[in-house]
Design an enzyme around this catalytic site. Sequence first.
Site, PDB file in Angstrom:
ATOM      1  N   PRO A   1     -68.107  56.415 -12.438  1.00 41.96           N
ATOM      2  CA  PRO A   1     -69.453  56.363 -11.847  1.00 41.96           C
ATOM      3  C   PRO A   1     -70.566  56.359 -12.893  1.00 41.96           C
ATOM      4  CG  PRO A   1     -68.069  57.848 -10.588  1.00 41.96           C
ATOM      5  CD  PRO A   1     -67.270  57.439 -11.786  1.00 41.96           C
TER       6      PRO A   1
ATOM      7  N   HIS B   1     -74.534  21.556   0.695  1.00 40.99           N
ATOM      8  CA  HIS B   1     -73.910  21.602   2.020  1.00 40.99           C
ATOM      9  C   HIS B   1     -74.914  21.935   3.126  1.00 40.99           C
ATOM     10  CE1 HIS B   1     -70.099  21.618  -0.168  1.00 40.99           C
ATOM     11  NE2 HIS B   1     -69.441  21.560   0.969  1.00 40.99           N
ATOM     12  N   GLY B   2     -76.153  22.283   2.735  1.00 41.11           N
ATOM     13  CA  GLY B   2     -77.168  22.608   3.742  1.00 41.11           C
ATOM     14  C   GLY B   2     -76.761  23.804   4.579  1.00 41.11           C
ATOM     15  N   GLY B   3     -77.090  23.757   5.842  1.00 38.92           N
ATOM     16  CA  GLY B   3     -76.754  24.857   6.744  1.00 38.92           C
ATOM     17  C   GLY B   3     -75.265  25.116   6.826  1.00 38.92           C
TER      18      GLY B   3
ATOM     19  N   GLU C   1     -75.824  41.137 -19.274  1.00 39.40           N
ATOM     20  CA  GLU C   1     -76.704  41.863 -20.192  1.00 39.40           C
ATOM     21  C   GLU C   1     -75.924  42.452 -21.364  1.00 39.40           C
ATOM     22  OE1 GLU C   1     -78.603  41.059 -16.505  1.00 39.40           O
ATOM     23  OE2 GLU C   1     -76.734  42.140 -16.856  1.00 39.40           O
TER      24      GLU C   1
ATOM     25  N   GLU D   1     -65.933  42.637 -16.422  1.00 31.74           N
ATOM     26  CA  GLU D   1     -65.570  42.402 -17.826  1.00 31.74           C
ATOM     27  C   GLU D   1     -66.803  42.463 -18.727  1.00 31.74           C
ATOM     28  OE1 GLU D   1     -62.645  42.663 -17.767  1.00 31.74           O
ATOM     29  OE2 GLU D   1     -61.593  41.361 -16.372  1.00 31.74           O
TER      30      GLU D   1
ATOM     31  N   GLN E   1     -76.345  24.711  -1.433  1.00 33.20           N
ATOM     32  CA  GLN E   1     -77.545  23.932  -1.118  1.00 33.20           C
ATOM     33  C   GLN E   1     -77.186  22.506  -0.712  1.00 33.20           C
ATOM     34  OE1 GLN E   1     -80.469  25.480  -1.124  1.00 33.20           O
ATOM     35  NE2 GLN E   1     -81.652  23.713  -0.440  1.00 33.20           N
TER      36      GLN E   1
ATOM     37  N   ARG F   1     -71.091  13.853   5.175  1.00 36.29           N
ATOM     38  CA  ARG F   1     -72.304  14.150   5.940  1.00 36.29           C
ATOM     39  C   ARG F   1     -73.252  12.955   5.923  1.00 36.29           C
ATOM     40  NH1 ARG F   1     -74.753  16.988   9.995  1.00 36.29           N
ATOM     41  NH2 ARG F   1     -76.785  17.831   9.385  1.00 36.29           N
TER      42      ARG F   1
ATOM     43  N   ARG G   1     -62.597  38.262 -21.446  1.00 34.26           N
ATOM     44  CA  ARG G   1     -63.873  37.569 -21.242  1.00 34.26           C
ATOM     45  C   ARG G   1     -63.688  36.049 -21.255  1.00 34.26           C
ATOM     46  NH1 ARG G   1     -66.703  42.276 -24.827  1.00 34.26           N
ATOM     47  NH2 ARG G   1     -67.302  43.559 -23.038  1.00 34.26           N
TER      48      ARG G   1
END
Length: 410
Positions: free
Chosen positions: A147, A364-366, A393, A389, A362, A294, A269
């Site tokens: 923690p 694929h839209g909705g 930052e 891993e 995005q 689509r 990594r």
Amino acid sequence: MSDPSTASSDSAEVMEAPIPVVPAPYHSPEREALQKQAREFATSRVLPLANELDPQKGEIPRALLDEMAELGYFGITVPSESGGLGLGAFEYCMVAEELARAWMSVGSIIARAQGAGTGVADEARRGELLRRSAAGEWIGAIALSEPDAGSDLAGVETRAVRDGDDFVITGHKRWTGNARAADFIQVLVRTDDPEPGERRSAGLATIVVEKERDSFPDGLTGTPIDKIGYHGFVTWDLHFDGLRVPVANQLAAGDQGFASTQAWLNIARVHTAARAVGLARAAVEDSIGYLQERRQFEHPIGDFQALRFKLATMAARVEQARSFYQHVAHRLDQGEPCEREAAMVKLLATEMAAEVTGDGIQLHGGNGYTTERQVERHWRDARLTTIFEGTSEIQMKIISDRLLPRAGTS
């Protein structure tokens, strides 16, 4: 298949996504065959299970793990004399990309073998565990974070107190994936406090807790952590309350133990970068299909330049990240430590994957914002790669500290 540059947008032909190949100078017939095998396994066996089980937060079936063991995926980096494939970080990451393209958890579970948890002092025992690792019979969990100790592993407070021939472990670990299903849990503990002037990592040790699958031993309890993604195995919050472990199960101690953890993280990594590439590639491949499927304004939406250019940029970023992780994996196989480069590729590939999978939603839209399409799974899993891993930052700190050291730091 015709050249995409000359294909008519109104043609009934559906253009397939390009298949990645191992490029020169890394190409060999053996690598090409391994990549093809992993891709076919991921497509035929892993992807259908991912589509079925991920929405249920289901676990990877034991039967699939057994199939992976037969293919040698748990022993890619284990020496051939111990039953492994005897290969390197390059092949390990290459297979991980293919598996993660279908389900990141399957690309991740192979990291919990590869000789992990085998470095005990007794030579005969070490050889036995290596053989079990390569055979998929010694699949573990890694308990590092707490923690109050995640990015700062030198702050670990879980204690292991010597009592005769045993260590008695007490403490709290968090983010331990696969803990209950594992054959062992590799735990970073503190056996002593550092003396004045010593590094904070002094007094740390790594201990292997051997256990039965699908249960916890006496002195250890766990609570599942409910995640938004990365399903396939359960991630646990663990409480150690007087768990006894033989002293012979200690792997490394002091700065050696901390250094071995750091060396393991370098490979981890690059492995994470490969998994991130697999997820981003999945978003690109799914989007190539969807842009042809689509239709709007009497055209496939792939005819519209704004969407075509977004897809082009996504694909270019995936190729760039793949080339980078292959380069770093190759250097690791040449014996170079590559701490800075491993941090760089982890940073760039995972941030790329989070953005490219978001771009896939995005495109694929909705429909991309529903669980009806795989692209939302790719995004949920890719988002995590910027955190585990070592967060982005932390990667920036590793890189900048090696480019521009500060007074008083090593």
